[in-house]
Motif scaffolding. Structure first.
Motif, PDB file in Angstrom:
ATOM      1  N   ALA A  85     -51.631  91.286 -62.014  1.00  0.00           N
ATOM      2  CA  ALA A  85     -51.680  90.169 -61.069  1.00  0.00           C
ATOM      3  C   ALA A  85     -51.006  88.921 -61.620  1.00  0.00           C
ATOM      4  CB  ALA A  85     -53.131  89.861 -60.703  1.00  0.00           C
ATOM      5  N   LEU A  86     -50.789  88.891 -62.919  1.00  0.00           N
ATOM      6  CA  LEU A  86     -50.095  87.740 -63.515  1.00  0.00           C
ATOM      7  C   LEU A  86     -48.601  87.749 -63.206  1.00  0.00           C
ATOM      8  CD1 LEU A  86     -51.803  87.561 -67.022  1.00  0.00           C
ATOM      9  CD2 LEU A  86     -51.895  85.800 -65.242  1.00  0.00           C
ATOM     10  N   VAL A  87     -48.045  88.917 -62.913  1.00  0.00           N
ATOM     11  CA  VAL A  87     -46.603  89.022 -62.673  1.00  0.00           C
ATOM     12  C   VAL A  87     -46.167  88.149 -61.492  1.00  0.00           C
ATOM     13  CG1 VAL A  87     -44.714  90.597 -62.084  1.00  0.00           C
ATOM     14  CG2 VAL A  87     -46.479  91.297 -63.737  1.00  0.00           C
ATOM     15  N   PRO A  88     -46.832  88.235 -60.328  1.00  0.00           N
ATOM     16  CA  PRO A  88     -46.451  87.341 -59.223  1.00  0.00           C
ATOM     17  C   PRO A  88     -46.691  85.861 -59.550  1.00  0.00           C
ATOM     18  CG  PRO A  88     -47.779  89.173 -58.418  1.00  0.00           C
ATOM     19  CD  PRO A  88     -47.863  89.202 -59.905  1.00  0.00           C
ATOM     20  N   HIS A  89     -47.696  85.590 -60.384  1.00  0.00           N
ATOM     21  CA  HIS A  89     -47.964  84.196 -60.765  1.00  0.00           C
ATOM     22  C   HIS A  89     -46.814  83.650 -61.608  1.00  0.00           C
ATOM     23  CE1 HIS A  89     -51.093  81.102 -62.414  1.00  0.00           C
ATOM     24  NE2 HIS A  89     -50.229  80.575 -61.577  1.00  0.00           N
ATOM     25  N   PHE A  90     -46.376  84.423 -62.593  1.00  0.00           N
ATOM     26  CA  PHE A  90     -45.210  84.015 -63.383  1.00  0.00           C
ATOM     27  C   PHE A  90     -44.001  83.804 -62.477  1.00  0.00           C
ATOM     28  CE2 PHE A  90     -47.418  85.449 -67.234  1.00  0.00           C
ATOM     29  CZ  PHE A  90     -46.904  84.596 -68.199  1.00  0.00           C
ATOM     30  N   ALA A  91     -43.790  84.730 -61.544  1.00  0.00           N
ATOM     31  CA  ALA A  91     -42.626  84.655 -60.656  1.00  0.00           C
ATOM     32  C   ALA A  91     -42.674  83.404 -59.780  1.00  0.00           C
ATOM     33  CB  ALA A  91     -42.558  85.906 -59.782  1.00  0.00           C
ATOM     34  N   ALA A  92     -43.850  83.083 -59.264  1.00  0.00           N
ATOM     35  CA  ALA A  92     -43.978  81.911 -58.391  1.00  0.00           C
ATOM     36  C   ALA A  92     -43.675  80.620 -59.142  1.00  0.00           C
ATOM     37  CB  ALA A  92     -45.388  81.863 -57.798  1.00  0.00           C
ATOM     38  N   VAL A  93     -44.143  80.540 -60.390  1.00  0.00           N
ATOM     39  CA  VAL A  93     -43.902  79.320 -61.179  1.00  0.00           C
ATOM     40  C   VAL A  93     -42.425  79.198 -61.542  1.00  0.00           C
ATOM     41  CG1 VAL A  93     -44.437  78.101 -63.326  1.00  0.00           C
ATOM     42  CG2 VAL A  93     -46.267  79.261 -62.077  1.00  0.00           C
ATOM     43  N   ALA A 104     -36.148  75.947 -58.394  1.00  0.00           N
ATOM     44  CA  ALA A 104     -35.926  75.072 -57.242  1.00  0.00           C
ATOM     45  C   ALA A 104     -35.876  73.611 -57.679  1.00  0.00           C
ATOM     46  CB  ALA A 104     -37.028  75.279 -56.201  1.00  0.00           C
ATOM     47  N   VAL A 105     -36.723  73.249 -58.619  1.00  0.00           N
ATOM     48  CA  VAL A 105     -36.696  71.883 -59.148  1.00  0.00           C
ATOM     49  C   VAL A 105     -35.386  71.637 -59.889  1.00  0.00           C
ATOM     50  CG1 VAL A 105     -37.757  70.323 -60.838  1.00  0.00           C
ATOM     51  CG2 VAL A 105     -39.202  71.623 -59.262  1.00  0.00           C
ATOM     52  N   ASP A 106     -34.951  72.653 -60.666  1.00  0.00           N
ATOM     53  CA  ASP A 106     -33.669  72.529 -61.374  1.00  0.00           C
ATOM     54  C   ASP A 106     -32.538  72.208 -60.406  1.00  0.00           C
ATOM     55  OD1 ASP A 106     -34.854  73.108 -63.786  1.00  0.00           O
ATOM     56  OD2 ASP A 106     -34.286  75.232 -63.788  1.00  0.00           O
ATOM     57  N   ASN A 107     -32.578  72.859 -59.237  1.00  0.00           N
ATOM     58  CA  ASN A 107     -31.509  72.713 -58.252  1.00  0.00           C
ATOM     59  C   ASN A 107     -31.813  71.642 -57.205  1.00  0.00           C
ATOM     60  OD1 ASN A 107     -30.041  74.880 -59.428  1.00  0.00           O
ATOM     61  ND2 ASN A 107     -31.352  76.347 -58.341  1.00  0.00           N
ATOM     62  N   PRO A 116     -42.473  72.369 -50.058  1.00  0.00           N
ATOM     63  CA  PRO A 116     -43.922  72.599 -50.139  1.00  0.00           C
ATOM     64  C   PRO A 116     -44.291  74.075 -50.240  1.00  0.00           C
ATOM     65  CG  PRO A 116     -43.439  70.923 -48.494  1.00  0.00           C
ATOM     66  CD  PRO A 116     -42.117  71.491 -48.925  1.00  0.00           C
ATOM     67  N   GLN A 117     -43.388  74.944 -49.800  1.00  0.00           N
ATOM     68  CA  GLN A 117     -43.663  76.380 -49.861  1.00  0.00           C
ATOM     69  C   GLN A 117     -43.780  76.864 -51.301  1.00  0.00           C
ATOM     70  OE1 GLN A 117     -44.354  78.289 -47.176  1.00  0.00           O
ATOM     71  NE2 GLN A 117     -44.894  79.887 -48.667  1.00  0.00           N
ATOM     72  N   GLN A 165     -47.241  79.359 -55.354  1.00  0.00           N
ATOM     73  CA  GLN A 165     -47.874  79.315 -56.669  1.00  0.00           C
ATOM     74  C   GLN A 165     -49.389  79.302 -56.538  1.00  0.00           C
ATOM     75  OE1 GLN A 165     -49.974  78.088 -59.985  1.00  0.00           O
ATOM     76  NE2 GLN A 165     -49.806  76.706 -58.216  1.00  0.00           N
ATOM     77  N   ASP A 166     -49.896  78.512 -55.599  1.00  0.00           N
ATOM     78  CA  ASP A 166     -51.352  78.439 -55.417  1.00  0.00           C
ATOM     79  C   ASP A 166     -51.930  79.804 -55.043  1.00  0.00           C
ATOM     80  OD1 ASP A 166     -51.313  75.758 -56.010  1.00  0.00           O
ATOM     81  OD2 ASP A 166     -51.456  75.073 -53.931  1.00  0.00           O
ATOM     82  N   ARG A 167     -51.245  80.483 -54.137  1.00  0.00           N
ATOM     83  CA  ARG A 167     -51.726  81.798 -53.700  1.00  0.00           C
ATOM     84  C   ARG A 167     -51.693  82.802 -54.854  1.00  0.00           C
ATOM     85  NH1 ARG A 167     -48.624  82.269 -49.886  1.00  0.00           N
ATOM     86  NH2 ARG A 167     -46.982  83.546 -50.849  1.00  0.00           N
ATOM     87  N   ALA A 168     -50.596  82.807 -55.612  1.00  0.00           N
ATOM     88  CA  ALA A 168     -50.482  83.736 -56.741  1.00  0.00           C
ATOM     89  C   ALA A 168     -51.538  83.434 -57.801  1.00  0.00           C
ATOM     90  CB  ALA A 168     -49.076  83.638 -57.349  1.00  0.00           C
ATOM     91  N   HIS A 169     -51.804  82.158 -58.025  1.00  0.00           N
ATOM     92  CA  HIS A 169     -52.820  81.772 -59.010  1.00  0.00           C
ATOM     93  C   HIS A 169     -54.200  82.270 -58.580  1.00  0.00           C
ATOM     94  CE1 HIS A 169     -55.220  79.371 -61.771  1.00  0.00           C
ATOM     95  NE2 HIS A 169     -55.908  78.964 -60.721  1.00  0.00           N
ATOM     96  N   ILE A 170     -54.542  82.063 -57.327  1.00  0.00           N
ATOM     97  CA  ILE A 170     -55.867  82.474 -56.825  1.00  0.00           C
ATOM     98  C   ILE A 170     -56.041  83.989 -56.927  1.00  0.00           C
ATOM     99  CG2 ILE A 170     -57.269  82.663 -54.731  1.00  0.00           C
ATOM    100  CD1 ILE A 170     -56.146  79.880 -53.944  1.00  0.00           C
ATOM    101  N   GLU A 171     -54.998  84.726 -56.545  1.00  0.00           N
ATOM    102  CA  GLU A 171     -55.092  86.196 -56.600  1.00  0.00           C
ATOM    103  C   GLU A 171     -55.220  86.689 -58.041  1.00  0.00           C
ATOM    104  OE1 GLU A 171     -51.715  87.669 -54.499  1.00  0.00           O
ATOM    105  OE2 GLU A 171     -52.472  87.063 -52.526  1.00  0.00           O
ATOM    106  N   ALA A 172     -54.452  86.097 -58.941  1.00  0.00           N
ATOM    107  CA  ALA A 172     -54.505  86.514 -60.341  1.00  0.00           C
ATOM    108  C   ALA A 172     -55.851  86.175 -60.964  1.00  0.00           C
ATOM    109  CB  ALA A 172     -53.366  85.845 -61.119  1.00  0.00           C
ATOM    110  N   TYR A 173     -56.352  84.985 -60.655  1.00  0.00           N
ATOM    111  CA  TYR A 173     -57.638  84.590 -61.234  1.00  0.00           C
ATOM    112  C   TYR A 173     -58.766  85.455 -60.663  1.00  0.00           C
ATOM    113  CZ  TYR A 173     -60.555  81.475 -63.938  1.00  0.00           C
ATOM    114  OH  TYR A 173     -61.387  80.975 -64.903  1.00  0.00           O
ATOM    115  N   GLY A 174     -58.615  85.875 -59.425  1.00  0.00           N
ATOM    116  CA  GLY A 174     -59.607  86.767 -58.835  1.00  0.00           C
ATOM    117  C   GLY A 174     -59.682  88.093 -59.583  1.00  0.00           C
ATOM    118  N   LYS A 175     -58.542  88.615 -60.027  1.00  0.00           N
ATOM    119  CA  LYS A 175     -58.539  89.855 -60.798  1.00  0.00           C
ATOM    120  C   LYS A 175     -59.184  89.661 -62.164  1.00  0.00           C
ATOM    121  CE  LYS A 175     -56.631  92.507 -57.795  1.00  0.00           C
ATOM    122  NZ  LYS A 175     -57.436  93.585 -57.159  1.00  0.00           N
TER     123      LYS A 175
END
Length: 204
Positions: A147-155, A161-164, A169-170, A175-185
């Motif tokens: 579950a950490l893989v999508p969290h790393f990817a989102a960050v 995106a910030v670099d460019n 807001p998406q 990132q918030d969704r990936a964090h919640i799912e990973a922490y749930g696991k």
């Protein structure tokens, strides 16, 4: 038969009967002692086996508890580091001076790389969980690291995106969704670990 011979014969017979009785009594007493010794020996052996089983169970429980705790702490550290990176990214505004924006961006990248290094340590700890068992704990650990893989990817997507200067807001929402799912696991792993290390643990 004269009285003397009868008396002598009676004495001999009486002595023989007495000797037989004494021998039989001694044999019975000896046999009882043997049986009692066997029973006592078997009882002691059962008690020793029960004690060894209890000690083995206690050692297994402590060994598993240490492995699960090390994994959970490491996993929590990865989550925390990725969350810090997200906070740095979330603190960047389009109106920020370029130097402030760059400072936060660099801090977020450093934290992401640090989380990646911590993830390698977490993978090693996951292998230990697999070895400790039972199999459901290995599955729970694998789910937590997966579950950490999508969290790393989102960050990292947000960071690019910030670099460019194309962040939206998406990116935060992803990132918030990936964090919640990973922490749930991770929480599921902790619940399973608590159940597995209860005092009535059995080898499974």
């Amino acid at each position: 038969m004269d009285a003397g011979l009868a008396g002598l014969l009676g004495g001999v017979i009486g002595a023989a009967v007495g000797a037989i009785g004494a021998t039989a009594s001694a044999w019975i007493t000896g046999r009882k002692a043997e049986q009692q010794a066997e029973i006592q020996s078997e009882t002691q052996l059962r008690q020793a086996r029960l004690q060894l089983d209890a000690e083995w169970t206690r050692a297994l429980r402590e060994s598993r508890k240490s492995a699960y705790l090390a994994f959970a702490e490491s996993c929590h550290l990865v989550h925390g580091t990725l969350s810090e990176a997200s906070l740095k990214l979330g603190g960047i505004a389009a109106s920020d001076p370029p130097e402030e924006r760059e400072k936060r961006r660099q801090a977020a990248r450093r934290l992401w790389n640090e989380a990646r290094t911590l993830k390698r340590q977490l993978d090693r700890l996951q292998h230990i969980v697999f070895m400790e068992g039972p199999s459901e704990m290995g599955t729970a650990a694998q789910a937590a690291t997966g579950a950490l893989v999508p969290h790393f990817a989102a960050v990292i997507d947000w960071l690019h995106a910030v670099d460019n200067e194309t962040e939206t807001p998406q990116h935060r929402a992803d990132q918030d969704r990936a964090h919640i799912e990973a922490y749930g696991k991770l929480l599921e792993f902790l619940y399973a670990a608590a159940d597995t290390t209860l005092p009535d643990i059995r080898d499974r």
